[in-house]
Design a protein around this motif. Sequence first.
Motif, mmCIF file in Angstrom:
data_model
loop_
_atom_site.group_PDB
_atom_site.id
_atom_site.type_symbol
_atom_site.label_atom_id
_atom_site.label_comp_id
_atom_site.label_asym_id
_atom_site.label_seq_id
_atom_site.Cartn_x
_atom_site.Cartn_y
_atom_site.Cartn_z
ATOM 1 N N LEU A 316 0.828 -1.213 0.000
ATOM 2 C CA LEU A 316 0.000 0.000 0.000
ATOM 3 C C LEU A 316 0.859 1.258 0.000
ATOM 4 C CD1 LEU A 316 -2.892 -0.934 2.468
ATOM 5 C CD2 LEU A 316 -2.911 -0.971 -0.031
ATOM 6 N N ASN A 317 1.934 1.253 0.756
ATOM 7 C CA ASN A 317 2.783 2.435 0.813
ATOM 8 C C ASN A 317 3.541 2.672 -0.488
ATOM 9 O OD1 ASN A 317 2.215 3.551 3.372
ATOM 10 N ND2 ASN A 317 3.500 2.039 4.378
ATOM 11 N N ALA A 318 3.559 1.671 -1.367
ATOM 12 C CA ALA A 318 4.183 1.846 -2.678
ATOM 13 C C ALA A 318 3.217 2.445 -3.696
ATOM 14 C CB ALA A 318 4.704 0.499 -3.187
ATOM 15 N N ILE A 319 1.957 2.624 -3.307
ATOM 16 C CA ILE A 319 0.949 3.180 -4.215
ATOM 17 C C ILE A 319 0.877 4.688 -4.033
ATOM 18 C CG2 ILE A 319 -1.495 3.164 -4.861
ATOM 19 C CD1 ILE A 319 -1.691 0.318 -3.763
ATOM 20 N N PRO A 320 1.011 5.470 -5.078
ATOM 21 C CA PRO A 320 0.957 6.935 -4.954
ATOM 22 C C PRO A 320 -0.364 7.395 -4.332
ATOM 23 C CG PRO A 320 1.699 6.287 -7.140
ATOM 24 C CD PRO A 320 1.226 5.035 -6.472
ATOM 25 N N ALA A 323 -1.196 6.244 2.117
ATOM 26 C CA ALA A 323 -0.249 6.252 3.233
ATOM 27 C C ALA A 323 -0.757 5.326 4.323
ATOM 28 C CB ALA A 323 -0.062 7.668 3.774
ATOM 29 N N CYS A 324 0.002 4.266 4.614
ATOM 30 C CA CYS A 324 -0.491 3.224 5.511
ATOM 31 C C CYS A 324 0.413 3.045 6.732
ATOM 32 C CB CYS A 324 -0.597 1.892 4.755
ATOM 33 S SG CYS A 324 -1.334 0.567 5.729
ATOM 34 N N PRO A 325 -0.056 3.417 7.927
ATOM 35 C CA PRO A 325 0.711 3.134 9.145
ATOM 36 C C PRO A 325 0.762 1.626 9.404
ATOM 37 C CG PRO A 325 -1.031 4.763 9.534
ATOM 38 C CD PRO A 325 -1.298 4.141 8.208
ATOM 39 N N VAL A 326 1.734 1.218 10.209
ATOM 40 C CA VAL A 326 1.872 -0.200 10.565
ATOM 41 C C VAL A 326 1.029 -0.474 11.805
ATOM 42 C CG1 VAL A 326 3.449 -2.050 11.200
ATOM 43 C CG2 VAL A 326 4.209 -0.249 9.631
ATOM 44 N N PRO A 327 -0.004 -1.312 11.709
ATOM 45 C CA PRO A 327 -0.830 -1.603 12.887
ATOM 46 C C PRO A 327 -0.121 -2.549 13.853
ATOM 47 C CG PRO A 327 -1.591 -2.867 11.009
ATOM 48 C CD PRO A 327 -0.500 -1.984 10.494
ATOM 49 N N ASP A 328 -0.420 -2.409 15.133
ATOM 50 C CA ASP A 328 0.208 -3.231 16.163
ATOM 51 C C ASP A 328 -0.614 -4.446 16.550
ATOM 52 O OD1 ASP A 328 2.555 -1.766 16.458
ATOM 53 O OD2 ASP A 328 1.637 -0.370 17.878
ATOM 54 N N GLY A 329 -1.850 -4.542 16.052
ATOM 55 C CA GLY A 329 -2.678 -5.677 16.422
ATOM 56 C C GLY A 329 -3.851 -5.838 15.479
ATOM 57 N N ALA A 330 -4.695 -6.847 15.761
ATOM 58 C CA ALA A 330 -5.857 -7.202 14.933
ATOM 59 C C ALA A 330 -5.391 -7.608 13.533
ATOM 60 C CB ALA A 330 -6.874 -6.069 14.898
ATOM 61 N N PHE A 331 -6.301 -7.580 12.537
ATOM 62 C CA PHE A 331 -5.891 -7.941 11.173
ATOM 63 C C PHE A 331 -6.489 -6.977 10.147
ATOM 64 C CE2 PHE A 331 -8.713 -11.543 12.719
ATOM 65 C CZ PHE A 331 -9.919 -10.962 12.354
ATOM 66 N N VAL A 333 -5.677 -2.957 8.161
ATOM 67 C CA VAL A 333 -4.915 -1.728 7.959
ATOM 68 C C VAL A 333 -5.919 -0.620 7.702
ATOM 69 C CG1 VAL A 333 -2.765 -2.763 7.144
ATOM 70 C CG2 VAL A 333 -4.600 -2.305 5.509
ATOM 71 N N PHE A 334 -5.529 0.599 8.080
ATOM 72 C CA PHE A 334 -6.433 1.749 7.963
ATOM 73 C C PHE A 334 -5.669 2.902 7.310
ATOM 74 C CE2 PHE A 334 -9.236 5.121 9.905
ATOM 75 C CZ PHE A 334 -10.425 4.679 9.351
ATOM 76 N N PRO A 335 -5.323 2.740 6.036
ATOM 77 C CA PRO A 335 -4.515 3.755 5.368
ATOM 78 C C PRO A 335 -5.309 4.999 5.019
ATOM 79 C CG PRO A 335 -5.135 2.052 3.820
ATOM 80 C CD PRO A 335 -5.615 1.597 5.164
ATOM 81 N N SER A 336 -4.588 6.100 4.889
ATOM 82 C CA SER A 336 -5.181 7.330 4.379
ATOM 83 C C SER A 336 -5.260 7.258 2.859
ATOM 84 C CB SER A 336 -4.332 8.534 4.784
ATOM 85 O OG SER A 336 -4.742 9.700 4.095
ATOM 86 N N CYS A 337 -6.396 7.729 2.322
ATOM 87 C CA CYS A 337 -6.530 7.837 0.868
ATOM 88 C C CYS A 337 -6.687 9.298 0.467
ATOM 89 C CB CYS A 337 -7.705 7.006 0.355
ATOM 90 S SG CYS A 337 -9.317 7.488 1.019
#
Length: 414
Positions: A316-320, A323-331, A333-337
């Motif tokens: 995801l972070n390679a997609i223009p 922006a995807c933070p690294v989550p610490d738990g669960a399964f 991701v909650f990236p910004s679009c």
Amino acid sequence: MTGWHVKQPLQQELEMLVKADRIEGMALSEIVAISEEAARLRSAGHDVLALSTGEPDFPTPPHICDAAHKAMLAGQTRYTPTAGTAALRSAIAEQAGVEAANLIVSTGAKQVLANIFLATLNPGDEVIVPAPYWTSYSDIVALSGGKTVILPCRAEAGFKMTPGQLEAAITPRTRWLLLNSPSNPSGAVYTAEELAALGEVLARHPHVWIASDEIYDLICYVPFTSFRAACPDLAARTVVINGVSKAHAMTGWRIGWGIAPAELVRAMIAVQGQITSGACSVAQAAALEAVTGDQTHITERKAAFRARRDLVVAALNAIPGIACPVPDGAFYVFPSCEGVLGLRTPDGRLLETDADFCAYVLSATGLAMVPGRAFGLPGHLRLSYAYARADLEDGCARLNRAVNALTSNQRTAS
């Protein structure tokens, strides 16, 4: 392929009936709506990949299924006590270090939450909920007559509420703080120190109780601390919500539980007794094996989830514009679009919101995701990595194609 559409509020479908005020504005969960639309498109022959549902792709472990089978053969197919079977309550209570009187077993963690708020909220009572939050929280509070007070928590703060935010949000009408760690949808995990800091605020406001949803506690990639452990002095007004659905891949078995002061448990039992009575007997036998039997699958599957997380975050972070933070738990991701909003689709449509973007991606590539607005924090999207690696690679490739097909507003207008 058409884009998905959220189901209209339920009251519009009940025009010929007498409607209750409590369902005013209530609608089908956007997660469910998107998943159902994806299933409909797939059944119609479209190439659709849904990464929208928080359900492990792993099967329920065989030893847990065997326990259910043995229970059926042994005749454990009758009504159970409303609060849960004695064996399951005792086992969970022992692990939590409480008495069985401090525990209720319900038909999923969602029913535990409903029991809590139906038993304690009066009209206008407030429940503080940090956003992003699981979509059902606000509707359950509303159904119970309460008012959700949403506190937006941004990515730069780790999607976590600060003590200052909590202090400012508390009013004389505040009855509950509803926490979720690890979080759905962000994967954020509060540290012991962060929980203790929130506890210091709550200690100054004894009219506020704490509901800590810890359903993902066993799917955590950093040290996990329960709210009860971080703030033992607040145990007399704390409820911990948990269950077997996520870590043990038992979503369909529908077993959750609440650990709470005995007087609240009694009130929750009273509510549950008039709605569902006791949870399924066979499912409780399976849950007993899940919490007391071999736990090898937890370690193995958590490692698999972590590897999937790392794959998805990197892709995801390679997609223009993503922006995807690294989550610490669960399964999840909650990236910004936000980086793609303001762009136009190949047919000239302007993407103004996260919902516009998710609808475009589904229409253009068949990838189903959930917009951040469903979780109280627009400008993001939720993608579940509780799927096979091949599906995750395919999904990220579809998203990349969709983004690369977008054009700038200026370029389109020239």
